[in-house]
Design a protein around this motif. Structure first.
Motif, PDB file in Angstrom:
ATOM      1  N   GLU A  46     -13.291 -12.551 -13.059  1.00  0.00           N
ATOM      2  CA  GLU A  46     -12.557 -12.902 -11.849  1.00  0.00           C
ATOM      3  C   GLU A  46     -12.682 -11.824 -10.773  1.00  0.00           C
ATOM      4  N   GLY A  47     -12.932 -10.586 -11.175  1.00  0.00           N
ATOM      5  CA  GLY A  47     -13.078  -9.489 -10.226  1.00  0.00           C
ATOM      6  C   GLY A  47     -14.484  -9.317  -9.678  1.00  0.00           C
ATOM      7  N   LEU A  48     -15.415 -10.163 -10.084  1.00  0.00           N
ATOM      8  CA  LEU A  48     -16.804 -10.043  -9.641  1.00  0.00           C
ATOM      9  C   LEU A  48     -17.098 -10.980  -8.482  1.00  0.00           C
ATOM     10  N   ASP A  49     -18.139 -10.635  -7.729  1.00  0.00           N
ATOM     11  CA  ASP A  49     -18.677 -11.541  -6.723  1.00  0.00           C
ATOM     12  C   ASP A  49     -20.132 -11.817  -7.096  1.00  0.00           C
ATOM     13  N   ASP A  50     -20.820 -12.636  -6.316  1.00  0.00           N
ATOM     14  CA  ASP A  50     -22.196 -12.998  -6.673  1.00  0.00           C
ATOM     15  C   ASP A  50     -23.120 -11.789  -6.725  1.00  0.00           C
ATOM     16  N   THR A  51     -22.896 -10.823  -5.864  1.00  0.00           N
ATOM     17  CA  THR A  51     -23.715  -9.611  -5.902  1.00  0.00           C
ATOM     18  C   THR A  51     -23.512  -8.879  -7.220  1.00  0.00           C
TER      19      THR A  51
END
Length: 163
Positions: A96-101
């Motif tokens: 949940e703390g990640l983004d696509d990068t």
């Protein structure tokens, strides 16, 4: 991609909970009887799943010396299952703390033999969920052989239908 991996993490947590409930409904001795499979007992199989989730989460967090829980855990089944659920929850929170990068970032890690590898984060996560599903299937078979009569359905589509 994040939406799919978040959903898999939610599914993993849900399916693990169902299997854990079925395990803990059995007498403790049933969790330790020898059943031919990848691991010799229900408890050892569950411990392997938790250990794998834990070590991969630690690798993703770039812990240089992640712990292989299966090699040192000596507690009771209930404690193991509580820790397994906690790790599955932490894995979901991590995603949940990640983004696509971040999902496309490279994770560098060493296996337990000391071999080093680099793998995109999203592929590591895909592996973790696939690995858990594989061994949960073994647990279902082992639970049947140990006398469990209330076997949960843990198919992904069952989870999706509840949404």
């Amino acid at each position: 991609m994040k939406q799919i991996l978040t959903q898999y993490a939610q599914y993993n947590l849900w399916a693990n909970r169902l299997v854990i409930e079925a395990m803990l409904a059995l007498p403790t001795r049933s969790l330790n009887i020898e059943i031919e499979s990848s691991f010799p007992t229900i408890k050892e199989t569950a411990l392997h799943i938790w250990s794998a989730e834990y070590i991969w989460l630690e690798r993703l967090k770039q812990n240089p010396e992640p712990l292989w829980v299966q090699g040192i855990f000596i507690g009771l089944a209930k404690e193991m299952c509580n820790n397994w659920q906690r790790t599955s929850t932490e894995l979901m929170t991590y995603i949940e703390g990640l983004d696509d990068t971040s999902l496309n970032a490279i994770c560098s890690y060493s296996d337990r033999k000391g071999n080093t590898y680099t793998t995109p984060v999203w592929q590591v996560l895909h592996h973790v969920f696939n690995h858990c599903t594989y061994h949960r299937g073994q647990l279902i078979t082992m639970l049947r052989q140990a006398g469990a009569t209330a076997i949960p359905g843990t198919d992904f589509i069952g989870f999706v239908r509840m949404q």
